[in-house]
Design an enzyme around this catalytic site. Structure first.
Site, PDB file in Angstrom:
ATOM      1  N   ASN A 214      37.897  39.305  40.324  1.00 48.26           N
ATOM      2  CA  ASN A 214      36.474  38.863  40.120  1.00 48.26           C
ATOM      3  C   ASN A 214      36.546  37.422  40.827  1.00 48.26           C
ATOM      4  O   ASN A 214      37.765  36.868  41.059  1.00 48.26           O
ATOM      5  CB  ASN A 214      36.218  38.986  38.757  1.00 48.26           C
ATOM      6  CG  ASN A 214      37.118  38.016  37.977  1.00 48.26           C
ATOM      7  OD1 ASN A 214      37.195  37.071  37.678  1.00 48.26           O
ATOM      8  ND2 ASN A 214      37.695  38.988  36.976  1.00 48.26           N
ATOM      9  N   ASP A 311      41.803  44.876  25.627  1.00 52.16           N
ATOM     10  CA  ASP A 311      41.057  43.798  25.480  1.00 52.16           C
ATOM     11  C   ASP A 311      42.157  42.703  24.488  1.00 52.16           C
ATOM     12  O   ASP A 311      42.044  42.705  23.361  1.00 52.16           O
ATOM     13  CB  ASP A 311      39.713  43.935  24.690  1.00 52.16           C
ATOM     14  CG  ASP A 311      38.861  42.589  24.738  1.00 52.16           C
ATOM     15  OD1 ASP A 311      39.270  41.436  24.431  1.00 52.16           O
ATOM     16  OD2 ASP A 311      37.631  42.969  24.533  1.00 52.16           O
TER      17      ASP A 311
HETATM   18  O1  C5P Z   1      34.222  41.484  26.167  1.00 50.76           O
HETATM   19  P1  C5P Z   1      34.121  40.534  27.110  1.00 50.76           P
HETATM   20  O2  C5P Z   1      35.136  40.759  28.309  1.00 50.76           O
HETATM   21  O3  C5P Z   1      32.950  40.166  27.868  1.00 50.76           O
HETATM   22  O4  C5P Z   1      34.767  39.197  26.348  1.00 50.76           O
HETATM   23  C1  C5P Z   1      34.972  37.843  26.843  1.00 50.76           C
HETATM   24  C2  C5P Z   1      36.146  37.194  26.262  1.00 50.76           C
HETATM   25  O5  C5P Z   1      37.008  38.266  25.834  1.00 50.76           O
HETATM   26  C3  C5P Z   1      36.577  36.280  26.976  1.00 50.76           C
HETATM   27  O6  C5P Z   1      36.904  35.276  25.989  1.00 50.76           O
HETATM   28  C4  C5P Z   1      37.808  36.990  27.615  1.00 50.76           C
HETATM   29  O7  C5P Z   1      38.793  35.983  28.144  1.00 50.76           O
HETATM   30  C5  C5P Z   1      38.187  37.843  26.575  1.00 50.76           C
HETATM   31  N1  C5P Z   1      38.746  38.998  27.170  1.00 50.76           N
HETATM   32  C6  C5P Z   1      40.173  39.451  26.862  1.00 50.76           C
HETATM   33  N2  C5P Z   1      40.778  40.501  27.269  1.00 50.76           N
HETATM   34  C7  C5P Z   1      39.915  41.463  28.098  1.00 50.76           C
HETATM   35  C8  C5P Z   1      38.554  41.120  28.173  1.00 50.76           C
HETATM   36  C9  C5P Z   1      38.044  39.964  27.805  1.00 50.76           C
HETATM   37  O8  C5P Z   1      40.896  38.720  26.360  1.00 50.76           O
HETATM   38  N3  C5P Z   1      40.344  42.525  28.544  1.00 50.76           N
END
Ligand code: C5P
Length: 406
Positions: A214, A311
């Site tokens: 990204n 996540d």
């Molecule tokens: O759910 P989403 O990806 O939008 O959430 C964003 C937050 O979660 C950010 O702080 C990002 O660094 C973290 N994140 C993470 N691992 C992932 C996806 C997102 O730590 N696989």
């Protein structure tokens, strides 16, 4: 805006002082320049006069049109003093109380409460001379600050330590100091705190030459890491691929590529962490299978099956004991609503909501939302400034938690 007095001494790097003055002016600072007689052999005062839009001072005995005692009025005028380049000679003079020209006399009259930075620049043998080291250590005990040299090609043709940092790096240090100094007791504000920060994008390999990723540049995470170091924290930065320079003074820098790799490293470090800031734009999916040979094209369409990545922040939220967790929400729509959902689901103490369109840019507008749903909007600031705003909130949160313990 603050007043910055730039002292230029007679090292070859003096020619770079023109860029330093110009960059400081662009940032909006008032700049006055004092040069040593030797420096004027390397760069003409007129150049620095034109760039600073102020008279340049060299000689103590100039006819003074304002009838001021200038070495005193200039040392009073300055909020910050930057000597760039700072030669072996000027450091030796200041360390030994010698004031025999305009610049060294001004330095002798600058209050020790004011920040004085020396951007070192000299031949490697001078740099390694133990007398320099002794002088620097002595000056440090009085609060003088030093911007160390980079390794690189020196004017004397050596490839070694002694090359002055680039103007952009020097100005960045001054700007960071200026922003940090607005925080109470800023040098120790995060002292003893162990911060773990994830930053940048991840890279999910498809085959040996293709990947999914990204637009995240890592600038926000790197700014947070640098600001946290400047505020006295012990910082571990786990970074996806980026072109940025590694921040100075980290406890540990861990370079990763995929989300799984990032997850493993964070998981390893999390228990020894006080504050976890998940700033990385982690890929939510990865190809189900990695092809170890380049995928050949055919006339048919190609489907790549993707599977979920862990996540990281959610998993750490589950493991959370006393750690303070800060997340980011980069969204294209329903920004606040989505941020609030993440705050809850990932058991965060704070979330920084912003528009995903700012990925890769130098500035951003953010909304910091706390656990109690109170929030602060911060409009259009550089990522360096935002880093301090976010850490200020973290410091307040820590203070609140401590007060509640009492
Ligand atoms: O759910 P989403 O990806 O939008 O959430 C964003 C937050 O979660 C950010 O702080 C990002 O660094 C973290 N994140 C993470 N691992 C992932 C996806 C997102 O730590 N696989």
């Amino acid at each position: 805006m603050k007043n910055i007095l730039v002292g230029v001494t007679g090292g070859i790097a003096a020619f770079k002082s023109a860029s330093i003055v110009s960059l400081l002016k662009k940032k909006g600072y008032n700049v006055k320049v004092v040069m040593t007689e030797n420096a004027t052999n390397i760069i003409g005062p007129l150049t620095l006069e034109t760039l600073s839009k102020n008279r340049v001072y060299v000689d103590m005995w100039d006819k003074n049109p304002h009838y001021e005692v200038e070495h005193i009025s200039l040392s009073d005028w300055a909020d910050i003093v930057l000597i760039a380049p700072a030669t072996y000679n000027i450091i030796g003079k200041v360390a030994n109380g010698i004031a025999d020209d305009m610049l060294s006399t001004i330095l002798s009259a600058v209050s020790l409460r004011k920040p004085v930075f020396f951007a070192l620049a000299m031949n490697v043998n001078m740099y390694e001379n133990p007398i320099l080291n002794e002088n620097i250590n002595k000056l440090k005990t009085y609060g003088y600050r030093f911007i160390d040299t980079n390794e690189g090609l020196l004017a004397c043709n050596y490839e070694a330590k002694g090359r002055m940092k680039e103007p952009e790096e020097i100005v960045d240090i001054i700007v960071r100091h200026d922003i940090a100094s607005k925080i109470d007791n800023f040098r120790d504000a995060l002292k003893g705190k162990r911060l773990l920060i994830t930053s940048g994008r991840t890279r999910e390999d498809i085959d040996p030459i293709r990947y999914l990723s990204n637009k995240s540049s890592g600038k926000m995470g790197y700014s947070l890491a640098q600001a946290a170091v400047d505020l006295g924290a012990e910082v571990t930065l786990v970074s996806g691929p980026t072109n940025l320079n590694v921040p100075d003074g980290l406890k540990e820098f861990i370079s990763v590529d995929s989300a799984i790799h990032m997850y493993e490293k964070v998981d390893e470090k999390f228990k020894d962490t006080d504050i976890f800031i998940a700033c990385a734009a982690v890929a939510d999916y990865r190809p189900k299978e990695y092809q170890d040979k380049k995928i050949k094209k055919s006339d048919l369409n190609l489907t790549i099956e993707l599977v979920r990545n862990p996540d990281i922040l959610f998993e750490m939220g589950k493991k959370k004991e006393n750690q303070l967790l800060v997340g980011f929400a980069a969204e294209t729509n329903n920004i606040i609503e989505n941020a609030l959902k993440k705050l809850e689901k990932k058991r965060l103490d704070m979330i920084v909501a912003n528009n995903a369109s700012t990925m890769g840019t130098d500035t951003n507008s953010i909304e910091i939302i706390r656990k109690d749903r109170s929030s602060t909007v911060i409009n259009q600031k550089s990522k360096t400034e935002l880093a301090y705003d976010i850490l200020k909130e973290v410091i307040l949160d820590l203070k609140k938690a401590k007060d509640e313990e009492k």
